[in-house]
Design a protein around this motif. Structure first.
Motif, PDB file in Angstrom:
ATOM      1  N   ARG A 164       0.900  -1.225  -0.178  1.00 39.55           N
ATOM      2  CA  ARG A 164       0.004  -0.043  -0.042  1.00 39.55           C
ATOM      3  C   ARG A 164       0.698   1.249  -0.076  1.00 39.55           C
ATOM      4  O   ARG A 164       0.633   2.315  -0.548  1.00 39.55           O
ATOM      5  CB  ARG A 164      -1.112  -0.086   1.184  1.00 39.55           C
ATOM      6  N   ARG A 165       1.833   1.239   1.021  1.00 36.43           N
ATOM      7  CA  ARG A 165       2.655   2.454   1.060  1.00 36.43           C
ATOM      8  C   ARG A 165       3.399   2.702  -0.472  1.00 36.43           C
ATOM      9  O   ARG A 165       3.754   3.854  -0.609  1.00 36.43           O
ATOM     10  CB  ARG A 165       3.766   2.391   2.074  1.00 36.43           C
ATOM     11  N   GLY A 166       4.016   1.499  -1.066  1.00 34.57           N
ATOM     12  CA  GLY A 166       4.582   1.736  -2.368  1.00 34.57           C
ATOM     13  C   GLY A 166       3.663   2.313  -3.350  1.00 34.57           C
ATOM     14  O   GLY A 166       3.959   3.143  -4.257  1.00 34.57           O
ATOM     15  N   LEU A 167       2.571   1.692  -3.213  1.00 32.54           N
ATOM     16  CA  LEU A 167       1.461   2.442  -4.346  1.00 32.54           C
ATOM     17  C   LEU A 167       1.400   3.627  -4.268  1.00 32.54           C
ATOM     18  O   LEU A 167       1.213   4.787  -4.927  1.00 32.54           O
ATOM     19  CB  LEU A 167       0.066   1.480  -4.295  1.00 32.54           C
ATOM     20  N   GLN A 168       1.187   4.066  -2.731  1.00 30.80           N
ATOM     21  CA  GLN A 168       0.840   5.531  -2.430  1.00 30.80           C
ATOM     22  C   GLN A 168       2.023   6.820  -2.963  1.00 30.80           C
ATOM     23  O   GLN A 168       1.744   7.828  -3.319  1.00 30.80           O
ATOM     24  CB  GLN A 168       0.733   5.797  -0.912  1.00 30.80           C
ATOM     25  N   VAL A 169       3.168   6.055  -2.738  1.00 28.61           N
ATOM     26  CA  VAL A 169       4.330   7.138  -3.087  1.00 28.61           C
ATOM     27  C   VAL A 169       4.545   6.813  -4.736  1.00 28.61           C
ATOM     28  O   VAL A 169       5.407   7.526  -5.072  1.00 28.61           O
ATOM     29  CB  VAL A 169       5.736   6.760  -2.348  1.00 28.61           C
ATOM     30  N   GLY A 170       3.843   6.027  -5.489  1.00 27.87           N
ATOM     31  CA  GLY A 170       3.955   5.797  -6.769  1.00 27.87           C
ATOM     32  C   GLY A 170       5.175   5.050  -7.276  1.00 27.87           C
ATOM     33  O   GLY A 170       5.703   5.340  -8.463  1.00 27.87           O
ATOM     34  N   ILE A 171       5.722   4.185  -6.670  1.00 24.24           N
ATOM     35  CA  ILE A 171       6.876   3.352  -6.945  1.00 24.24           C
ATOM     36  C   ILE A 171       6.551   1.975  -7.768  1.00 24.24           C
ATOM     37  O   ILE A 171       5.101   1.825  -7.536  1.00 24.24           O
ATOM     38  CB  ILE A 171       8.031   3.049  -5.888  1.00 24.24           C
ATOM     39  N   ASP A 172       7.368   1.328  -8.388  1.00 26.58           N
ATOM     40  CA  ASP A 172       6.724   0.143  -9.169  1.00 26.58           C
ATOM     41  C   ASP A 172       6.991  -1.030  -8.103  1.00 26.58           C
ATOM     42  O   ASP A 172       7.875  -1.401  -7.720  1.00 26.58           O
ATOM     43  CB  ASP A 172       7.700  -0.240 -10.210  1.00 26.58           C
ATOM     44  N   ILE A 173       5.739  -1.342  -7.725  1.00 25.78           N
ATOM     45  CA  ILE A 173       5.757  -2.445  -6.493  1.00 25.78           C
ATOM     46  C   ILE A 173       5.819  -3.971  -7.062  1.00 25.78           C
ATOM     47  O   ILE A 173       5.780  -4.837  -6.377  1.00 25.78           O
ATOM     48  CB  ILE A 173       4.292  -2.411  -5.656  1.00 25.78           C
ATOM     49  N   SER A 174       5.703  -4.051  -8.527  1.00 27.08           N
ATOM     50  CA  SER A 174       5.524  -5.353  -9.035  1.00 27.08           C
ATOM     51  C   SER A 174       6.789  -6.272  -8.829  1.00 27.08           C
ATOM     52  O   SER A 174       6.870  -7.552  -8.916  1.00 27.08           O
ATOM     53  CB  SER A 174       5.538  -5.109 -10.744  1.00 27.08           C
ATOM     54  N   THR A 175       8.084  -5.625  -8.447  1.00 32.14           N
ATOM     55  CA  THR A 175       9.310  -6.427  -8.174  1.00 32.14           C
ATOM     56  C   THR A 175       9.112  -7.218  -6.612  1.00 32.14           C
ATOM     57  O   THR A 175      10.151  -7.908  -6.265  1.00 32.14           O
ATOM     58  CB  THR A 175      10.489  -5.530  -8.021  1.00 32.14           C
ATOM     59  N   TYR A 176       8.197  -6.581  -5.708  1.00 29.46           N
ATOM     60  CA  TYR A 176       8.030  -7.116  -4.362  1.00 29.46           C
ATOM     61  C   TYR A 176       6.781  -7.525  -3.950  1.00 29.46           C
ATOM     62  O   TYR A 176       6.722  -8.248  -2.888  1.00 29.46           O
ATOM     63  CB  TYR A 176       8.741  -6.234  -3.276  1.00 29.46           C
ATOM     64  N   ALA A 177       5.831  -7.348  -4.678  1.00 32.01           N
ATOM     65  CA  ALA A 177       4.365  -7.470  -4.144  1.00 32.01           C
ATOM     66  C   ALA A 177       4.077  -8.855  -4.521  1.00 32.01           C
ATOM     67  O   ALA A 177       3.078  -9.029  -5.346  1.00 32.01           O
ATOM     68  CB  ALA A 177       3.452  -6.625  -4.728  1.00 32.01           C
ATOM     69  N   MET A 178       4.713  -9.813  -3.817  1.00 33.17           N
ATOM     70  CA  MET A 178       4.477 -11.147  -4.079  1.00 33.17           C
ATOM     71  C   MET A 178       4.335 -11.885  -2.611  1.00 33.17           C
ATOM     72  O   MET A 178       4.963 -11.704  -1.788  1.00 33.17           O
ATOM     73  CB  MET A 178       5.478 -11.909  -5.128  1.00 33.17           C
ATOM     74  N   LEU A 179       3.513 -12.981  -2.668  1.00 36.88           N
ATOM     75  CA  LEU A 179       2.992 -13.731  -1.366  1.00 36.88           C
ATOM     76  C   LEU A 179       4.318 -14.351  -0.728  1.00 36.88           C
ATOM     77  O   LEU A 179       4.378 -14.205   0.537  1.00 36.88           O
ATOM     78  CB  LEU A 179       2.138 -14.653  -1.655  1.00 36.88           C
ATOM     79  N   ASP A 180       5.472 -14.609  -1.394  1.00 34.39           N
ATOM     80  CA  ASP A 180       6.462 -15.360  -1.020  1.00 34.39           C
ATOM     81  C   ASP A 180       7.608 -14.335  -0.151  1.00 34.39           C
ATOM     82  O   ASP A 180       8.786 -14.864  -0.236  1.00 34.39           O
ATOM     83  CB  ASP A 180       6.808 -16.644  -1.424  1.00 34.39           C
ATOM     84  N   ILE A 181       7.327 -13.286  -0.688  1.00 33.99           N
ATOM     85  CA  ILE A 181       8.426 -12.134  -0.353  1.00 33.99           C
ATOM     86  C   ILE A 181       8.135 -11.659   1.212  1.00 33.99           C
ATOM     87  O   ILE A 181       6.987 -10.933   1.235  1.00 33.99           O
ATOM     88  CB  ILE A 181       8.814 -11.302  -1.336  1.00 33.99           C
TER      89      ILE A 181
END
Length: 847
Positions: A172-189
């Motif tokens: 959520r915080r990554g989305l709020q500041v506008g960064i690319d969260i695709s590199t870490y938004a995974m269940l096993d991280i």
């Protein structure tokens, strides 16, 4: 607070719950708080005796009081002492907001989940998205914040209940500041990796998914910090150094220390730390930078080098670190460590022997062949001398006198009736038989025998006095005692005449030379007993910043030009900016060091510094901020606006209309100021006065006068103020909330245990709940640590008092710990007037 311990709680969890009872079971709330709440409830028409009999605590009573204060609340619906205060709060807020939560309560949502659902409804959020039993309360909170109309983000990226709440938060915080969260938004991280990746991306260092998966969260954090420090640790990361090692390497590279010359890859991070600290202090780390030593051993050797002793006697890998410590302390104390340096002794044995030597309980005896003037049996069987000797020994107290300290021996030669003459051999043998062994003066004996006076004492032996060694000491080439401080004159007022003489040094200036300790010279008594001299003690090397030790290991020189000061025994050279004056036309000053203005600071100026800010002239309507101290020789006047904010102390000749924040704040007088002191507030001299405005001090106030004859409103507030108490109270409530949540999680965990482990979905839930319990336990610990720090401030506030040494005027209002006293008539004193609260904090006492 938590009494149902369940069959699956381990000892650690039971201890945690017991500890929580201290913080949340209202042991931490005083009895006064309970009585105050009861009194307020009584004022609102409640039956106090009934409330008391039901055994409500202070927080529960606070919820009852808040309910009584609202015409929308029926307190009878939660007038049950078995309900926690958070249950009561939830029911009260539902009634205040007019939100019917019966549907969700019937579905079995716990108190914390109900709170998140109700808050979402109040905020206009579609709660149907997360009002599901599959979500824990903390997960609900993150989804609610993601759905917020104000700061909302696409929750689809973290809506999966398999994410824990902390993973949700990082996405959520990554989305709020506008960064690319695709590199870490995974269940096993894990969330810690997510956090490291997010913070790094915010600072411009973007990790790939492969890097996030490959490295631990701690290593990612070190890579991020290295990016911020502008140092390159990539080669060490590739060589598989762990996070602890990387942290020490990074800190060394940041200070340009030659860490590579001494460390190896098989050294632990703590060992590399000891090398780094040694390099920072300039000691010869080559003496201990060896994998043969563990970090604790390195620590003892580093401390020895910093104390400037010869560490060679204990630089042996077979010594344990605690044995090294005893040997180091022995050498520092100037002891003969050979008495306990054998590896056969444990550290406890070494400790015992070392302390016996220090106390004098353990001593050595001088060997006879090493003493001056030693004596031996010389009777040789001579009959008349044997008779003489026998007589002398039988009446030895008539012949021999020894001083109390055993350092002098006298002999008396009474008249003999048998005609036998005293001889040198007889006296020497007598001394031998009476154990007088050293310091014998043969010339004195011969002189006494030439014409002996029967009643005269002859000094015939003296021991050797010890000569203790001198301690090591520094010879300073700057004024070590001066610390750019103002002087207080005899009349108590402040003298700023010397404020311009800030101590400055140039590159290469010699700052100090160390003179090493000297060894003592042993002595002995007339009995031949060794009197051990004390060797001088070495003192630790100078610590601080801005200087270096030369190759001779005794000379200290400045690394760069700046202002030199001594703080808590450490020497610092800070870069200094010197200006003739500061005007509004000058650009804003933001300096990493000391700022010294010889003249005035004109209205509209802005000055910020990491070091002290020293103004030789006057300051007018400007904003000043220092992380250290602020000193203004000419005083400060701010008729329109102006402020001073300091991390340390604030001192000026006078303050007029200034907003001031600092630790200890002092001046000759304060007029119409807004003051906030985290320490003491003082005026100096018999003319010192505070009048007009507001003044707050956590620890207390001292002034000759408060208020003035015109009756200007002057408000003095002491002790823990509303903001501090609110922070303290909110922290306690936060701990209580987290404890309630932890209780619910443990109950859920225990229920899941009973269901077995065959179902994969149940297994997933168990993992999620156990992770949430661990996170909650850590959160509670962090809050408890924060509370401990606040406890200290609150304790200081409880002792706060106002001391007036001359006069306090009518119109002054004194508030201590929330209790107010208005001064209605002028009051003078020939000694002092003291205002403080009584022990029960019910009223202000005046002495």
């Amino acid at each position: 607070m938590y009494s149902s311990r369940g069959p699956y709680m381990d000892v650690q969890e039971i201890d945690l719950i017991n500890e929580l009872n201290i913080y949340t079971g209202l042991d931490s709330f005083s009895e006064d708080a309970l009585e105050k709440e009861l009194a307020q409830c009584k004022g609102l028409g409640a039956n106090v005796e009934k409330l008391r009999s039901l055994g409500f605590n202070a927080l529960q009573l606070a919820e009852i009081r808040k309910g009584l204060e609202s015409d929308k609340v029926d307190v009878n619906k939660y007038l049950d002492s078995s309900l926690s205060w958070t249950d009561m709060e939830e029911m009260r807020l539902e009634m205040v907001q007019g939100i019917d939560m019966s549907e969700y309560r019937a579905k079995g949502f716990d108190n914390q989940q109900l709170y998140q659902i109700r808050t979402g409804i109040s905020d206009g959020v579609d709660v149907s998205v997360y009002a599901k039993k599959i979500y824990l309360a903390d997960q609900m909170r993150e989804l609610r914040r993601g759905l917020s109309p104000k700061d909302g983000v696409p929750i689809i990226f973290f809506q999966d209940p398999a994410f824990d709440s902390l993973q949700m938060r990082e996405i959520r915080r990554g989305l709020q500041v506008g960064i690319d969260i695709s590199t870490y938004a995974m269940l096993d991280i894990p969330h810690m990796k997510m956090r490291a990746a997010r913070l790094s991306a915010q600072d411009g260092l973007v990790f790939t998914e492969a890097e996030i998966r490959k490295y631990t969260a701690s290593i990612l954090e070190q890579m991020h910090q290295a990016h911020l420090d502008n140092v390159n640790i990539s080669s060490y990361v590739k060589r598989l150094f762990d996070a602890e090692q990387l942290e020490q390497i990074r800190l060394a590279l940041k200070k340009e220390l030659p860490i590579d010359n001494y460390m190896t890859a098989d050294m632990r991070g703590e060992a590399i730390k000891e090398i780094r600290l040694g390099l920072e202090e300039g000691v010869d780390v080559g003496k201990y930078a060896d994998v043969a030593y563990n970090w604790k051993q390195m620590h003892e050797m580093r401390l020895g080098l910093e104390h400037q002793i010869d560490i060679t006697p204990y630089c042996k890998p077979l010594y344990q670190a605690d044995q090294m410590r005893e040997l180091r302390l022995g050498i520092e104390a100037g002891l003969d460590i050979s008495k306990f340096s054998s590896m056969m002794y444990t550290a406890k044995d070494m400790y015992r022997i070392r302390n016996k030597i220090l106390s004098g309980e353990l001593q050595s005896t001088v060997s006879e062949d090493s003493l001056e003037g030693s004596v031996f049996d010389r009777t040789g069987g001579v009959s008349d001398q044997t008779i003489l000797l026998s007589s002398m020994l039988e009446n030895r107290d008539q012949y021999l006198y020894v001083s109390e300290d055993k350092m002098k021996c006298w002999i008396m030669l009474p008249v003999r009736r048998d005609g036998i003459s005293y001889t040198e051999d007889a006296i020497m043998t007598f001394l031998f038989k009476t154990k007088i062994r050293s310091g014998i003066d043969r010339k004195s004996i011969k002189q006494a025998l030439l014409n002996p006076e029967p009643k005269e004492k002859y000094l015939i032996a003296q021991g050797k006095e010890v000569i203790d060694g001198a301690d090591g000491h520094f010879e300073y080439f700057f004024d070590y005692e001066k610390n750019n401080e103002v002087k207080v004159l005899e009349d108590g007022s402040i003298d700023f005449s010397d404020v311009e003489n800030i101590q400055q040094v140039k590159v290469g200036d010699k700052l100090a030379v160390y003179h090493k300790a000297t060894k003592g010279i042993d002595g002995f008594t007339v009995y031949g007993e060794l009197v051990k001299a004390k060797n001088g003690k070495e003192v630790p090397i100078l610590k601080g910043d801005g200087f270096m030790i030369m190759s001779d290991r005794v000379t200290y020189v400045a690394k760069y030009a700046g202002a030199i000061s001594v703080e808590e025994g450490n020497v610092y050279i800070k870069k200094v900016m010197i200006l003739p004056e500061v005007k509004i036309t000058d650009k804003k000053i933001d300096y990493d060091g000391v700022v010294f203005i010889r003249g005035d600071v004109h209205a509209g100026s802005e000055i910020r510094a990491t070091g002290d800010i020293i103004i030789g002239g006057h300051m007018e309507s400007s904003d000043i901020e220092s992380k250290c101290n602020v000193i203004i020789a000419g005083g400060a006047t701010c008729p329109t606006k102006g402020s001073i904010v300091a991390g340390g102390d604030v001192t000026a000749k006078f303050f007029d209309g200034v907003t001031i924040k600092g630790h200890n704040i002092s001046s000759n007088y304060f007029i119409n100021c807004k003051i906030e002191a985290k320490g003491m507030l003082k005026t100096f001299g018999r003319q010192g006065v505070i009048y007009g405005g507001t003044a707050y001090s956590l620890e207390g106030i001292e002034s000759a006068e408060i208020g003035n004859v015109s009756g200007a409103r002057t408000t003095i507030t002491l002790g823990a103020n509303t903001a501090l108490l609110a922070e303290y109270s909110n922290l306690q409530k936060q701990i209580s909330r987290e404890a309630e949540n932890l209780k619910n999680l443990i109950i859920q965990r225990d229920k899941l245990q009973e269901l077995g482990s065959g179902n994969p979905q149940i297994m997933q839930l168990k993992i999620k709940v156990n992770a949430a319990i661990a996170i909650k336990q850590q959160a509670i610990k962090n809050l408890a640590d924060k509370k401990q720090k606040l406890d200290s401030d609150v304790e200081k506030g409880e002792k706060a008092m106002a001391v007036v040494t001359e006069q306090i005027f009518a119109g002054t209002i004194i508030i201590i710990e929330g209790l107010a006293l208005k001064i209605t008539e002028d009051r003078k004193t020939i000694d002092k007037i003291v205002f403080r609260t009584d022990p029960k904090k019910e009223k202000i006492l005046v002495f």
